[in-house]
Design a protein around this motif. Structure first.
Motif, PDB file in Angstrom:
ATOM      1  N   THR A   1      76.771  30.162 127.580  1.00  0.00           N
ATOM      2  CA  THR A   1      77.812  30.538 128.354  1.00  0.00           C
ATOM      3  C   THR A   1      79.188  30.885 127.943  1.00  0.00           C
ATOM      4  O   THR A   1      80.034  32.093 128.058  1.00  0.00           O
ATOM      5  N   TYR A   2      79.980  30.320 126.510  1.00  0.00           N
ATOM      6  CA  TYR A   2      81.107  30.004 126.990  1.00  0.00           C
ATOM      7  C   TYR A   2      81.061  30.602 126.203  1.00  0.00           C
ATOM      8  O   TYR A   2      82.233  31.379 125.576  1.00  0.00           O
TER       9      TYR A   2
ATOM     10  N   HIS B   1      72.519  23.854 124.827  1.00  0.00           N
ATOM     11  CA  HIS B   1      72.085  25.440 124.344  1.00  0.00           C
ATOM     12  C   HIS B   1      72.862  26.822 125.557  1.00  0.00           C
ATOM     13  O   HIS B   1      73.455  26.972 124.731  1.00  0.00           O
ATOM     14  N   ARG B   2      72.558  26.482 126.884  1.00  0.00           N
ATOM     15  CA  ARG B   2      72.954  27.700 127.614  1.00  0.00           C
ATOM     16  C   ARG B   2      74.119  27.212 127.963  1.00  0.00           C
ATOM     17  O   ARG B   2      75.104  28.674 127.422  1.00  0.00           O
TER      18      ARG B   2
ATOM     19  N   ILE C   1      84.889  20.517 121.998  1.00  0.00           N
ATOM     20  CA  ILE C   1      83.949  20.227 123.202  1.00  0.00           C
ATOM     21  C   ILE C   1      83.703  21.029 124.234  1.00  0.00           C
ATOM     22  O   ILE C   1      84.578  21.420 125.210  1.00  0.00           O
ATOM     23  N   VAL C   2      82.147  21.688 124.478  1.00  0.00           N
ATOM     24  CA  VAL C   2      82.413  21.957 125.920  1.00  0.00           C
ATOM     25  C   VAL C   2      81.789  21.080 126.491  1.00  0.00           C
ATOM     26  O   VAL C   2      80.258  20.390 126.453  1.00  0.00           O
ATOM     27  N   VAL C   3      81.976  21.164 128.154  1.00  0.00           N
ATOM     28  CA  VAL C   3      81.126  20.425 128.964  1.00  0.00           C
ATOM     29  C   VAL C   3      80.704  20.998 130.376  1.00  0.00           C
ATOM     30  O   VAL C   3      81.428  21.866 130.561  1.00  0.00           O
ATOM     31  N   SER C   4      79.026  20.897 130.589  1.00  0.00           N
ATOM     32  CA  SER C   4      78.831  21.913 131.169  1.00  0.00           C
ATOM     33  C   SER C   4      77.408  21.173 132.306  1.00  0.00           C
ATOM     34  O   SER C   4      77.192  19.829 131.364  1.00  0.00           O
TER      35      SER C   4
END
Length: 120
Positions: A15-16, A10-11, A2-5
């Motif tokens: 970045t991750y 998509h960016r 899970i990536v939270v931003s």
């Protein structure tokens, strides 16, 4: 995962991925390879030289792994993760070659492109 931003999805993932590559590099230069965190250097010129040498060593280990693995597959454990990191494969092979056949250890070094710098 899970990536939270606060950026578009998509960016955020792109970045991750870059950040994870940098974190892996830090791990390789620290606890999983060169123990860079053990240095007691405080003089900036000496620290700069050490970081430059470590960068060259990481590039050399990477080229060694590339030459060793070629287009083949890296070994995976039962859970699906790689048995060794790309860096670790190259680093271990490089140490082995430096002890047994130094001339063979140099061959991946030649594949590292020269870096041209200008002093401003």
């Amino acid at each position: 995962m899970i990536v939270v931003s606060n950026r578009p999805a998509h960016r955020a993932l792109a970045t991750y991925k870059k950040r994870w590559a940098i974190e892996s590099l830090f791990g390789d230069t620290k606890t999983r390879g060169f123990n860079l965190e053990d240095t007691r250097l405080t003089i900036s010129q000496k620290l700069e030289l050490l970081l430059g040498l470590v960068a060259l060593a990481v590039a050399w280990a990477s080229k060694t792994a590339t030459k060793l693995i070629g287009g083949g597959e890296m070994k995976r454990k039962k859970h699906g993760y790689f048995a060794k990191s790309f860096f670790r494969i190259g680093f271990d092979q490089l140490r082995k070659l430096l002890r047994s056949d130094p001339n063979a250890a140099v061959s991946p070094w030649i594949l590292i492109p020269p870096i041209i710098t200008r002093v401003v």
